[in-house]
Scaffold this motif. Sequence first.
Motif, short mmCIF file in Angstrom:
data_model
loop_
_atom_site.label_atom_id
_atom_site.label_comp_id
_atom_site.label_asym_id
_atom_site.label_seq_id
_atom_site.Cartn_x
_atom_site.Cartn_y
_atom_site.Cartn_z
N SER A 66 0.82 -1.21 0.00
CA SER A 66 0.00 0.00 0.00
C SER A 66 0.86 1.26 0.00
CB SER A 66 -0.93 -0.01 1.21
OG SER A 66 -1.73 1.13 1.23
N VAL A 67 1.86 1.30 0.85
CA VAL A 67 2.76 2.46 0.92
C VAL A 67 3.51 2.63 -0.39
CG1 VAL A 67 4.89 3.31 2.00
CG2 VAL A 67 3.02 2.48 3.43
N HIS A 68 3.98 1.52 -0.93
CA HIS A 68 4.73 1.56 -2.19
C HIS A 68 3.90 2.18 -3.31
CE1 HIS A 68 7.60 0.20 -5.21
NE2 HIS A 68 6.57 -0.24 -5.91
N PHE A 69 2.66 1.74 -3.45
CA PHE A 69 1.83 2.24 -4.54
C PHE A 69 1.26 3.62 -4.25
CE2 PHE A 69 2.19 -2.20 -5.54
CZ PHE A 69 2.60 -2.10 -6.86
N ASP A 70 1.10 3.95 -2.98
CA ASP A 70 0.69 5.30 -2.63
C ASP A 70 1.78 6.29 -3.02
OD1 ASP A 70 -1.11 7.22 -1.37
OD2 ASP A 70 0.40 7.35 0.21
N GLN A 71 3.03 5.94 -2.73
CA GLN A 71 4.15 6.80 -3.10
C GLN A 71 4.30 6.89 -4.61
OE1 GLN A 71 7.40 4.98 -0.98
NE2 GLN A 71 6.96 6.10 0.91
N ALA A 72 4.10 5.78 -5.30
CA ALA A 72 4.23 5.77 -6.76
C ALA A 72 3.15 6.63 -7.41
CB ALA A 72 4.15 4.34 -7.29
N ALA A 73 1.98 6.68 -6.78
CA ALA A 73 0.87 7.47 -7.34
C ALA A 73 0.93 8.93 -6.89
CB ALA A 73 -0.46 6.85 -6.93
N GLY A 74 1.92 9.27 -6.10
CA GLY A 74 2.03 10.65 -5.64
C GLY A 74 1.29 10.93 -4.36
N GLY A 75 0.80 9.89 -3.71
CA GLY A 75 0.12 10.04 -2.42
C GLY A 75 -1.32 10.49 -2.57
N GLY A 76 -2.09 10.19 -1.55
CA GLY A 76 -3.46 10.66 -1.48
C GLY A 76 -4.47 9.87 -2.29
N LYS A 77 -4.05 8.89 -3.06
CA LYS A 77 -4.99 8.12 -3.87
C LYS A 77 -5.06 6.70 -3.32
CE LYS A 77 -6.15 6.85 -8.56
NZ LYS A 77 -5.74 6.83 -9.95
N ALA A 78 -6.25 6.26 -2.97
CA ALA A 78 -6.43 4.91 -2.42
C ALA A 78 -6.30 3.87 -3.52
CB ALA A 78 -7.80 4.80 -1.76
N VAL A 79 -5.78 2.71 -3.14
CA VAL A 79 -5.65 1.59 -4.06
C VAL A 79 -6.94 0.79 -4.00
CG1 VAL A 79 -4.37 -0.54 -4.51
CG2 VAL A 79 -3.16 1.48 -3.71
#
Length: 150
Positions: A66-79
């Motif tokens: 979750s943290v990895h993909f949140d950072q990749a998406a620029g934060g603030g966007k839920a997976v």
Amino acid sequence: ACMEVLSDSREGGGDEDDDDFVDCVEFPIADENISVGALEALLSMSDAKSSVDKLENCVKFLEAISVHFDQAAGGGKAVSADYLLKMVCEHIIVAKVPRLNAELAFLEEFARDEQLLRGKEGYSLVTLQASLHFLNASKDFDADIFKDEY
């Protein structure tokens, strides 16, 4: 190839939360889609002796993804749950955890604390079980997992 890179990062005394990328050529998984921290948490589940410790590793695994993909998406966007399942499947494939089916069966049998299973631990266990069930039922990983629907 993926496991060699992971082993090298472990031997170097890397931080457990280290989120480097793994070079994986065996499956069409982009390097940036793999979290070393998540792989380490998943692989550590086999070393844990109690169901509580194993569940803790399950939570660390999902949190690292979750943290990895949140950072990749620029934060603030839920997976989304569907995307999370795809990412969990990809990490399971890359990690090649020995006896993962048995590990999850152990948890299903011996993790009986209702309070514990209602929280993050329960969600993590069910997510891993669903992903593993999907992988076990899949006849074609390329078509079932790696086709780009998102």
